[in-house]
Design a protein around this motif. Structure first.
Motif, PDB file in Angstrom:
ATOM      1  N   LEU A 227       1.040  -1.237  -0.531  1.00 60.16           N
ATOM      2  CA  LEU A 227      -0.244   0.507   0.244  1.00 60.16           C
ATOM      3  C   LEU A 227       0.987   1.538   0.255  1.00 60.16           C
ATOM      4  O   LEU A 227       0.455   2.441  -0.489  1.00 60.16           O
ATOM      5  N   PHE A 228       1.858   1.236   1.016  1.00 61.16           N
ATOM      6  CA  PHE A 228       3.094   2.063   0.990  1.00 61.16           C
ATOM      7  C   PHE A 228       3.600   2.573  -0.675  1.00 61.16           C
ATOM      8  O   PHE A 228       3.288   3.942  -0.949  1.00 61.16           O
ATOM      9  N   CYS A 229       3.898   1.364  -1.059  1.00 60.65           N
ATOM     10  CA  CYS A 229       4.763   1.824  -2.027  1.00 60.65           C
ATOM     11  C   CYS A 229       3.420   2.381  -3.656  1.00 60.65           C
ATOM     12  O   CYS A 229       4.280   3.177  -4.385  1.00 60.65           O
ATOM     13  N   ALA A 230       1.779   1.469  -3.395  1.00 59.31           N
ATOM     14  CA  ALA A 230       1.301   2.215  -4.113  1.00 59.31           C
ATOM     15  C   ALA A 230       1.312   3.891  -4.413  1.00 59.31           C
ATOM     16  O   ALA A 230       1.064   4.614  -5.166  1.00 59.31           O
ATOM     17  N   ALA A 231       1.187   4.089  -2.622  1.00 62.43           N
ATOM     18  CA  ALA A 231       0.793   5.309  -2.776  1.00 62.43           C
ATOM     19  C   ALA A 231       1.916   6.056  -3.335  1.00 62.43           C
ATOM     20  O   ALA A 231       1.624   7.051  -3.449  1.00 62.43           O
ATOM     21  N   LEU A 232       3.363   5.632  -3.045  1.00 63.97           N
ATOM     22  CA  LEU A 232       4.190   6.582  -3.461  1.00 63.97           C
ATOM     23  C   LEU A 232       4.077   6.717  -4.153  1.00 63.97           C
ATOM     24  O   LEU A 232       4.860   7.667  -5.386  1.00 63.97           O
ATOM     25  N   SER A 233       3.703   5.349  -5.394  1.00 68.18           N
ATOM     26  CA  SER A 233       4.563   5.756  -6.620  1.00 68.18           C
ATOM     27  C   SER A 233       2.631   6.733  -7.313  1.00 68.18           C
ATOM     28  O   SER A 233       3.412   7.621  -8.069  1.00 68.18           O
ATOM     29  N   ARG A 234       1.916   6.938  -6.141  1.00 60.50           N
ATOM     30  CA  ARG A 234       0.784   8.024  -7.340  1.00 60.50           C
ATOM     31  C   ARG A 234       2.111   9.278  -7.117  1.00 60.50           C
ATOM     32  O   ARG A 234       1.424  10.477  -8.040  1.00 60.50           O
ATOM     33  N   VAL A 339      -3.853  12.973  12.359  1.00 60.45           N
ATOM     34  CA  VAL A 339      -3.417  11.843  11.930  1.00 60.45           C
ATOM     35  C   VAL A 339      -3.317  10.513  11.173  1.00 60.45           C
ATOM     36  O   VAL A 339      -2.561   9.728  11.245  1.00 60.45           O
ATOM     37  N   LEU A 340      -5.060   9.778  11.274  1.00 61.93           N
ATOM     38  CA  LEU A 340      -5.181   8.792  10.618  1.00 61.93           C
ATOM     39  C   LEU A 340      -6.135   9.652   9.894  1.00 61.93           C
ATOM     40  O   LEU A 340      -6.597  10.420   9.397  1.00 61.93           O
ATOM     41  N   TYR A 341      -5.768   8.607   9.052  1.00 60.11           N
ATOM     42  CA  TYR A 341      -6.376   8.445   7.520  1.00 60.11           C
ATOM     43  C   TYR A 341      -7.054   7.209   6.555  1.00 60.11           C
ATOM     44  O   TYR A 341      -7.048   5.964   7.247  1.00 60.11           O
ATOM     45  N   PRO A 342      -8.056   7.194   5.933  1.00 57.91           N
ATOM     46  CA  PRO A 342      -8.530   6.209   5.573  1.00 57.91           C
ATOM     47  C   PRO A 342      -7.503   5.408   5.454  1.00 57.91           C
ATOM     48  O   PRO A 342      -7.403   5.702   4.272  1.00 57.91           O
ATOM     49  N   PRO A 343      -8.219   4.187   5.228  1.00 57.96           N
ATOM     50  CA  PRO A 343      -7.643   2.701   4.795  1.00 57.96           C
ATOM     51  C   PRO A 343      -7.423   3.200   3.747  1.00 57.96           C
ATOM     52  O   PRO A 343      -8.852   3.084   2.855  1.00 57.96           O
ATOM     53  N   GLY A 344      -6.889   2.106   2.713  1.00 58.63           N
ATOM     54  CA  GLY A 344      -6.083   2.055   1.208  1.00 58.63           C
ATOM     55  C   GLY A 344      -5.075   3.377   1.153  1.00 58.63           C
ATOM     56  O   GLY A 344      -4.706   4.366   1.507  1.00 58.63           O
ATOM     57  N   VAL A 345      -4.943   3.060  -0.935  1.00 62.79           N
ATOM     58  CA  VAL A 345      -3.953   3.945  -1.200  1.00 62.79           C
ATOM     59  C   VAL A 345      -3.996   5.181  -1.107  1.00 62.79           C
ATOM     60  O   VAL A 345      -3.833   5.906  -1.110  1.00 62.79           O
ATOM     61  N   GLU A 346      -6.147   5.175  -1.750  1.00 66.04           N
ATOM     62  CA  GLU A 346      -5.726   6.713  -2.301  1.00 66.04           C
ATOM     63  C   GLU A 346      -5.803   8.091  -1.078  1.00 66.04           C
ATOM     64  O   GLU A 346      -5.510   8.494  -0.817  1.00 66.04           O
ATOM     65  N   GLY A 347      -6.495   7.085   0.388  1.00 69.36           N
ATOM     66  CA  GLY A 347      -6.221   8.034   1.329  1.00 69.36           C
ATOM     67  C   GLY A 347      -4.719   7.690   2.087  1.00 69.36           C
ATOM     68  O   GLY A 347      -4.584   8.911   3.004  1.00 69.36           O
ATOM     69  N   LEU A 348      -3.379   6.562   1.996  1.00 75.00           N
ATOM     70  CA  LEU A 348      -2.893   7.003   2.702  1.00 75.00           C
ATOM     71  C   LEU A 348      -2.083   8.375   1.319  1.00 75.00           C
ATOM     72  O   LEU A 348      -1.060   9.170   1.734  1.00 75.00           O
ATOM     73  N   ALA A 349      -1.777   8.446  -0.293  1.00 79.18           N
ATOM     74  CA  ALA A 349      -1.602   9.070  -0.825  1.00 79.18           C
ATOM     75  C   ALA A 349      -1.728  10.198  -0.706  1.00 79.18           C
ATOM     76  O   ALA A 349      -0.446  11.144  -0.582  1.00 79.18           O
ATOM     77  N   ALA A 350      -3.064  11.097  -0.252  1.00 84.00           N
ATOM     78  CA  ALA A 350      -3.491  12.018  -0.180  1.00 84.00           C
ATOM     79  C   ALA A 350      -3.105  12.651   1.121  1.00 84.00           C
ATOM     80  O   ALA A 350      -2.626  13.674   1.624  1.00 84.00           O
TER      81      ALA A 350
END
Length: 724
Positions: A227-234, A339-350
């Protein structure tokens, strides 16, 4: 201060031998806080395992800090670690024993307490951190081997059989309840403490600039590496990448292999420089995160109450974490949105993009470290063992020992002598001869008559051979006792066996008991020395595990007559596993079945007379017999699927030559030569021709070679049989 107590912390995870384990940190915090409160603390470390310095070093290290660190040096198998822990602890006296559920390390403690064997004056506390099947369900990992079913069973027993089960989050209590766990009193929440001397800092008032994103956690699927790597790629694709990226944690496994290999592909197109930091302990990790410009990013798919969050909160370090699992319970409500984000790639990237652009702020804990420590110390001060269950009967009731025999002399004599040596005073032996014809065996049974008559014991003789199940059934039906012990005619009971069985049955209110055994080989008498650990360790009445393997116990079982009659006793087919079938049926019928952690009999191992040596057809029939209670308990539309699952596992055991299948005769070298080729091939026929020619069957060899030529005209290998 409360009364000083003697406390043992039983764990397979502890800082020093193990780096950066959240569960180990929790146990270290308990050890230090209990020590500082005036209690005498022993840390019992189960496995013979260290990631750092030798265990002897850590024993000295913790002794200097007022903690008795005792390594058990047990092999890594969960059932062995749990058994060795039980054996060590039952010989000592503690006011309380704390253990984690993970890998079922407290399993035998809870069984022993339920059955009145030990720990009647000791409070057993199970701390829930990471149940195996919960972990697998959220880690993209399949339940892929039977060992996981065994671990799940032992973990449940550790939690359900404790006097108190505690978890650091309400979330985990709700999760295990959904999994069907029945915790004592429903369980209770006790927030994780921080170890003594943990550096504290108030969160800075304003946002801090962020230049480096730090993936904080084990590099694995459950911790959200993908998830982290996918968010960073975004972020890279959007031109919003950080200056640097670090991966801070142990290297774990991804679906395709270990995480470093996986990262090589996942980060192949990144322009952002990155590194892996996997050699830091907890203190070093905190110092790394505290450097200016770094932001800890927790990307987990699921979490209980992670120390990654707890430590960031206490140290005033900025972080991002998903709003899932028990994480929201750790963060002050007014700070959660920050400090808490919605779970998932989109929430983490944002969330990462926002921190890079606007800076990051630390958050405050929902429960302060002082409040967590006070809760634990108050709990420990009030902790008392659960009251012992009253015995259901008293006195010395008649116990009937039921045994079937077939043409054995010396081993049977040893089995009978072991019954004569029992410490329980009121025993009868009913022996059924299954139509033996051997003159020496018949003479031995004839000679027993006066000895048996003097005791009121009986020898019954079958007119025809009925096999194990029917012969044992006849012995039970002829017995007079309300309580019965089945025994094989080549085993031998320990002198205290009946007494221990009877006491445990009464204390537990059980219907059926099995136990551990000490294996020995050959026709001679049992060894004089007692083993400290069984070779085979059945773990008890897990219906899930019992569908596939016998983890329930052996024929050497102790039960109430009412249980036998309710189940209809043993079935009478001429194959094996009637004991496994009976025990699985008992569990599925709701009877109270326990497997004791005590070695109560000697189990004789014959080179060629065990179940597996009777042939593949017999062994498959025996497995199908054992499967019947499971299939009967499954709704009819699903029975074919369950049969497929069971027989696929049996086929796998056969192919791998595991368990009973390991005792099947190996293929002859000649068969191996033929098996090396496809069965319909000319090569297989020619290999067979080689074998028969070596046996002098030249005409047959020529006929086989001719058939090979019809399959493969002109095959050169046929020439050596046909000439030309």
């Amino acid at each position: 201060m409360s009364r000083p107590q003697r406390i043992c912390l039983l764990t397979s995870d502890f800082p020093g031998p193990v780096r950066n384990g959240g569960m180990g940190t929790a146990f270290l915090a308990c050890a230090e806080r209990f020590r500082d409160a005036g209690h005498a603390v022993t840390v019992l470390f189960g496995p013979d395992y260290t990631e750092t310095l030798p265990l002897a070093h850590w024993r000295r290290h913790y002794a200097e800090r007022g903690l008795d660190f005792v390594p058990l040096h047990a092999p890594p198998e969960a059932r062995i670690v749990a058994f060795e822990a039980y054996r060590w602890l039952k010989a000592r006296r503690f006011d309380a024993i704390h253990f984690h559920e993970m890998r079922g390390i407290g399993h035998w403690l809870t069984v022993a307490k339920r059955c009145g064997l030990a720990f009647g004056e000791t409070a057993l506390v199970c701390q829930l951190h990471s149940p195996t099947l919960w972990h697998r369900a959220h880690s993209a990992e399949a339940v892929s081997d039977l060992g996981l079913l065994e671990t799940d069973w032992m973990e449940r027993q550790s939690a359900e059989g404790a006097d108190v089960a505690a978890a650091p989050s309400r979330y985990l209590l709700e999760e295990v309840a959904r999994m069907g766990w029945r915790l004592p009193g429903g369980g209770r929440v006790l927030p994780n403490m921080l170890p003594a001397g943990f550096p504290r800092a108030a969160p800075p008032e304003g946002p801090l600039p962020v230049e480096e994103l730090v993936f904080f956690g084990r590099l694995e699927t459950r911790k959200g590496l993908d998830l982290f790597c996918a968010a960073l790629s975004r972020l890279e694709a959007a031109g919003r990448a950080p200056a640097r990226v670090s991966f801070l944690g142990k290297v774990g496994q991804m679906e395709t292999g270990h995480a470093l290999a996986w990262l090589a592909e996942a980060a192949g197109a990144w322009r952002t420089p990155w590194r892996v930091v996997n050699d830091l302990d907890a203190e070093g990790a905190r110092a790394f995160l505290a450097a200016p410009g770094r932001l800890a990013v927790i990307a987990s798919r699921i979490e209980n109450a992670p120390y990654a969050v707890i430590e960031c909160l206490a140290a005033g370090l900025p972080f991002l974490a998903p709003r899932l699992g028990g994480i929201p319970e750790l963060v002050a409500e007014e700070d959660q949105a920050r400090v808490l984000y919605p779970p998932g790639v989109e929430g983490l990237a944002a969330a990462m993009a926002g921190a890079l652009e606007q800076g990051a702020r630390a958050a405050r804990p929902a429960v302060t470290p002082e409040e967590a420590t006070a809760a634990w110390l108050g709990f420990q001060a009030r902790l008392r063992p659960a009251p012992a269950a009253p015995a259901l009967v008293s006195g010395a009731p008649l116990v009937s020992v039921c045994m079937a025999t077939h043409e054995r002399v010396a081993p049977l004599a040893q089995a009978i002598a072991s019954i004569e040596a029992q410490t329980h005073p009121h025993i009868e032996l009913v022996l059924v001869d299954d139509a033996g014809r051997d003159p020496a065996a018949r003479a031995f049974l004839d000679a027993l008559a006066p000895r048996f008559a003097a005791r009121g014991w009986r020898v019954l003789r079958n007119e025809e051979n009925l096999f194990h199940g029917a012969s044992r059934r006849r012995a039970v039906e002829a017995a007079a006792g309300e309580f019965l012990l089945l025994m094989d005619d080549d085993n031998a009971a320990m002198p205290e066996a009946v007494e221990v069985f009877l006491r445990a049955l009464h204390h537990r209110g059980a219907d059926i008991l099995t136990c551990q055994s000490q294996a020995f080989a050959g026709a001679g008498p049992p060894p004089a020395a007692r083993a400290t650990r069984p070779v085979w360790i059945p773990v008890g009445p897990s219906a899930s595990l019992g569908a596939f393997v016998n983890a329930l116990g052996d024929t050497n079982m102790f039960f109430r007559r009412a249980a036998w009659e309710r189940l209809g006793g043993f079935t009478e087919e001429r194959c094996n596993f009637e004991d496994w079938e009976f025990l699985q049926a008992a569990v599925l019928a709701g009877l109270v079945v326990e497997c004791l952690p005590e070695i109560l009999y000697f189990y004789r191992v014959w080179p060629r007379a065990q179940t597996g040596a009777q042939g593949a057809e017999m062994l498959l029939a025996s497995h199908r017999r054992a499967a019947r209670p499971t299939l009967a308990a499954i709704p009819e539309p699903l029975r074919a699927a369950m049969r497929f699952a069971i027989e696929r596992e049996v086929a796998g055991q056969r192919a791998r030559r595991e368990g009973y299948w390991a005792r099947l005769p190996a293929a002859a070298p000649e068969q191996a030569l033929v098996n090396a080729h496809p069965p319909q091939s000319a090569e297989a026929l020619l290999a067979l021709a080689d074998v028969v020619a070596a046996n002098g069957q030249e005409e047959t060899a020529r006929a086989l070679a001719e058939q090979a030529l019809r399959l493969a005209p002109g095959h050169p290998g046929a020439r050596r049989f046909l000439g030309g």
